[in-house]
Design a protein around this motif. Structure first.
Motif, PDB file in Angstrom:
ATOM      1  N   ALA A  82      -8.866  19.526 -16.214  1.00  0.00           N
ATOM      2  CA  ALA A  82      -8.307  20.570 -17.081  1.00  0.00           C
ATOM      3  C   ALA A  82      -7.061  21.190 -16.472  1.00  0.00           C
ATOM      4  CB  ALA A  82      -9.353  21.636 -17.357  1.00  0.00           C
ATOM      5  N   LEU A  83      -7.084  21.437 -15.155  1.00  0.00           N
ATOM      6  CA  LEU A  83      -5.911  22.021 -14.496  1.00  0.00           C
ATOM      7  C   LEU A  83      -4.750  21.044 -14.450  1.00  0.00           C
ATOM      8  CD1 LEU A  83      -7.550  23.958 -11.516  1.00  0.00           C
ATOM      9  CD2 LEU A  83      -6.280  24.963 -13.428  1.00  0.00           C
ATOM     10  N   LEU A  84      -5.047  19.766 -14.369  1.00  0.00           N
ATOM     11  CA  LEU A  84      -3.991  18.755 -14.332  1.00  0.00           C
ATOM     12  C   LEU A  84      -3.339  18.563 -15.705  1.00  0.00           C
ATOM     13  CD1 LEU A  84      -5.677  16.095 -12.038  1.00  0.00           C
ATOM     14  CD2 LEU A  84      -3.598  17.368 -11.520  1.00  0.00           C
ATOM     15  N   ALA A  85      -4.120  18.658 -16.756  1.00  0.00           N
ATOM     16  CA  ALA A  85      -3.593  18.351 -18.089  1.00  0.00           C
ATOM     17  C   ALA A  85      -3.253  19.582 -18.914  1.00  0.00           C
ATOM     18  CB  ALA A  85      -4.602  17.495 -18.849  1.00  0.00           C
ATOM     19  N   HIS A  86      -3.907  20.703 -18.628  1.00  0.00           N
ATOM     20  CA  HIS A  86      -3.714  21.910 -19.440  1.00  0.00           C
ATOM     21  C   HIS A  86      -3.599  23.122 -18.508  1.00  0.00           C
ATOM     22  CE1 HIS A  86      -4.754  19.447 -22.902  1.00  0.00           C
ATOM     23  NE2 HIS A  86      -5.852  19.070 -22.269  1.00  0.00           N
ATOM     24  N   PRO A  88      -2.335  26.548 -16.750  1.00  0.00           N
ATOM     25  CA  PRO A  88      -1.756  27.804 -17.265  1.00  0.00           C
ATOM     26  C   PRO A  88      -0.271  27.965 -16.942  1.00  0.00           C
ATOM     27  CG  PRO A  88      -3.248  28.230 -15.429  1.00  0.00           C
ATOM     28  CD  PRO A  88      -3.468  26.811 -15.828  1.00  0.00           C
ATOM     29  N   ASN A  89       0.231  27.290 -15.913  1.00  0.00           N
ATOM     30  CA  ASN A  89       1.659  27.348 -15.617  1.00  0.00           C
ATOM     31  C   ASN A  89       2.491  26.573 -16.639  1.00  0.00           C
ATOM     32  OD1 ASN A  89       2.208  28.672 -12.750  1.00  0.00           O
ATOM     33  ND2 ASN A  89       0.265  27.554 -12.646  1.00  0.00           N
ATOM     34  N   ALA A  90       1.878  25.625 -17.310  1.00  0.00           N
ATOM     35  CA  ALA A  90       2.554  24.921 -18.397  1.00  0.00           C
ATOM     36  C   ALA A  90       2.516  25.730 -19.682  1.00  0.00           C
ATOM     37  CB  ALA A  90       1.914  23.551 -18.618  1.00  0.00           C
ATOM     38  N   ALA A  91       1.468  26.535 -19.841  1.00  0.00           N
ATOM     39  CA  ALA A  91       1.290  27.284 -21.081  1.00  0.00           C
ATOM     40  C   ALA A  91       2.020  28.618 -21.094  1.00  0.00           C
ATOM     41  CB  ALA A  91      -0.210  27.514 -21.321  1.00  0.00           C
ATOM     42  N   ASN A  92       2.315  29.173 -19.912  1.00  0.00           N
ATOM     43  CA  ASN A  92       2.928  30.509 -19.861  1.00  0.00           C
ATOM     44  C   ASN A  92       4.426  30.413 -20.129  1.00  0.00           C
ATOM     45  OD1 ASN A  92       3.922  33.095 -19.167  1.00  0.00           O
ATOM     46  ND2 ASN A  92       2.252  33.390 -17.711  1.00  0.00           N
ATOM     47  N   ASN A 101       2.727  21.280 -15.892  1.00  0.00           N
ATOM     48  CA  ASN A 101       1.454  20.929 -15.279  1.00  0.00           C
ATOM     49  C   ASN A 101       1.714  20.446 -13.859  1.00  0.00           C
ATOM     50  OD1 ASN A 101      -0.450  21.326 -17.438  1.00  0.00           O
ATOM     51  ND2 ASN A 101       0.439  19.529 -18.452  1.00  0.00           N
ATOM     52  N   PRO A 102       0.690  20.426 -13.003  1.00  0.00           N
ATOM     53  CA  PRO A 102       0.852  19.790 -11.696  1.00  0.00           C
ATOM     54  C   PRO A 102       1.191  18.315 -11.852  1.00  0.00           C
ATOM     55  CG  PRO A 102      -1.150  21.115 -11.764  1.00  0.00           C
ATOM     56  CD  PRO A 102      -0.653  21.020 -13.168  1.00  0.00           C
TER      57      PRO A 102
END
Length: 543
Positions: A82-86, A88-92, A101-102
């Protein structure tokens, strides 16, 4: 015998040694564990997710050193699907065009720009625990060599076992923590000083009356929160630090010397009389073949004992002989060149406690160093120590001074509050909640002091030892001061530094050891270029 009981039993021995103030051979000193020699390798500027986010799963593309985890290798608190694909740094949206994303960095991208990693910026990146503003606040890209990898949002990049191969092999073969943090937020100098004292309060400025490098602590003194040169080191003047000063209070070197325990700080480039192709003296440099940028071999603000009058060697005086290394009364005052460590061990004079710092081009600091140069240093040191006759009684701890601002998803619970205007973790001017979050005092003991917001960002932490639990991940919350606690418990009968030092509350690192066993975890020799296992090490040693 348990560690607690043994600590109590050696308190009297500590008192006797303190009276005599003469060092004894490490094997003759009573210790709370089978460890008679501790080697602390202190690297630069890495977050946990930056090196171990996908551990133990590596991509293994063709042409890169492969890493395949052994069956049963434990997982870590890393980058979930979830952190790799979604992320919060990509969404903010506040991250603008750098929202990301990472993403994986390969070996051809080992040289990257340095990231912003100051006290306030790191707190802002964590955004009260949401950990979603890294590109905006720490993804600044502060410079680097001609090959520096400037991909937008590189702050979200991570390496895996195909680049940081040695560290992944050490983690799988020995023990590591996935819950190790800096004591405070901010860059190298606070991290280094905290490693040896657990305290960044007690700063005395010898230059400007005010600076972005320190804050008023609220008790009439100052706390260091950023980099400033040690005014007790001649190289601070030579390298023209704008801000200089020194620390008051005590450090672990003071305690070790009083107890008659041999110790030393060993740093690349400290011997100013050694000339290389990069010059000599304070300005001697080495150019990384990967980062393609020349950096001073010796960086003064990476040497914490030079901030204290009691442990400084201002003119970098040389030890009288390899046999004098680690002992009090010598002109070097426990501060040495990295080469002196190897000379002392070869002489049969392995100090009980040795702090090792690479020359800058091999310390892992983005901008002028990189993970591949760092890997060369690490493997050469570990291979050398493993070949020592003292290896059965030795532990190597590998940890870092700060995170460089690299993304890491896991913020520690706030353990020490601060309410300076530069604090932003819990809101403007706040790290923690007044009256609720604990707030330690300073070196004067006059009450709670500001500028010590922590724990800081999460960082790698490994234990390499025949006493390490093999292929083990410990989840106990520890910090840089946990190394202090181990030293104090093992050699000093549990004596603490005092003056608000974090050592008193630091989590124990003993969970990464199996002291009830026989100390039979096998040695692991690694290739100094690839980081892969080899039958025997090369004979090269760090410069």
């Amino acid at each position: 015998m348990t560690i607690t009981r043994f600590v109590s039993s050696i308190a009297a021995a500590f008192a006797l040694a303190a009276c005599g103030r003469r060092e004894r051979a490490p094997d003759a000193l009573p210790t709370a564990t089978p460890i008679k020699h501790l080697v602390v390798i202190f690297g630069e500027n890495i977050s946990f997710d930056h090196y171990f986010g996908t551990y133990p799963v590596a991509a293994n593309p063709r042409g890169e050193p492969a890493f395949t985890a052994a069956p049963g290798t434990p997982a870590v608190n890393g980058l979930s699907p979830a952190l790799l694909a979604h992320n919060p740094n990509a969404a903010n949206g506040q991250n603008g065009t750098m929202a990301s994303n990472p993403f994986r960095l390969d070996r051809t991208q080992a040289a990257t720009a340095d990231q912003s990693h100051d006290y306030t910026e790191e707190q802002l990146a964590y955004d009260g625990g949401a950990a979603d503003l890294f590109p905006k606040y720490t993804g600044a890209g502060l410079g680097g060599g001609t090959t520096a990898f400037y991909t937008p949002a590189v702050v979200m990049g991570y390496y895996d076992g195909n680049t940081v191969t040695a560290l992944w092999n050490y983690a799988q073969h020995f023990a590591m923590s996935d819950a190790a943090y800096g004591d405070v937020y901010g860059p190298s100098a606070p991290g280094a000083i905290g490693l040896v004292s657990g305290q960044t309060n007690g700063w005395v400025t010898d230059t400007a009356a005010d600076s972005t490098s320190w804050v008023h602590d609220g008790q009439g003194g100052f706390t260091l929160i950023s980099d400033a040169g040690p005014s007790l080191d001649v190289c601070s003047d030579s390298l023209l630090y704008i801000n200089q000063g020194r620390m008051t209070g005590r450090n672990v070197g003071d305690l070790l010397s009083a107890a008659g325990v041999t110790w030393g700080w060993f740093q690349g480039g400290f011997d100013l009389g050694t000339a290389t192709a990069g010059g000599k003296g304070c300005s001697r440099t080495t150019k990384s073949s990967i980062a393609l940028q020349a950096a001073p071999d010796f960086i003064p603000h990476h040497e914490p004992f030079q901030y204290y009058r009691s442990t400084a060697n201002p003119r970098h005086l040389r030890p009288a002989s390899p046999g004098a290394i680690g002992r009090s009364g010598d002109a070097a005052n426990h501060q040495y060149d990295l080469r002196d460590f190897f000379a002392a061990v070869r002489e049969g004079n392995f100090p009980a406690v040795a702090f090792l710092k690479a020359p800058a081009h091999e310390d892992g600091h983005a901008g002028y160093s990189d993970p591949l140069d760092e890997q060369t240093f690490l493997t050469e040191v570990v291979n050398f120590v493993e070949e020592s006759p003292e290896w059965p009684r030795t532990a190597i701890v590998i940890l870092y001074d700060d995170s460089d601002g690299w993304y890491d998803h896991q913020m520690a619970p706030i353990g020490n509050a601060s309410f300076d205007r530069r604090d932003r973790l819990s809101g403007t001017g706040a790290c923690g909640v007044r009256g609720t979050t604990p707030q330690l005092g300073g070196v004067k003991g006059a009450g709670p002091v500001n500028g010590r917001c922590g724990p800081g960002p999460r960082q790698p932490f490994l234990v390499v030892s025949p006493w390490a639990r093999p292929n083990y991940v410990d989840h106990t919350l520890v910090t840089q001061s946990s190394v202090l606690r181990f030293i104090e418990d093992n050699w000093l009968g549990g004596r603490r530094i005092g003056g608000g030092s974090f050592d008193a509350a630091a989590g124990p690192i003993t969970g990464m050891f199996d002291f009830a066993g026989q100390g039979t975890t096998p040695r692991l020799f690694l290739d100094d270029s690839l980081g892969t296992p080899v039958a025997a090490p090369s004979n090269r040693l760090p410069e």
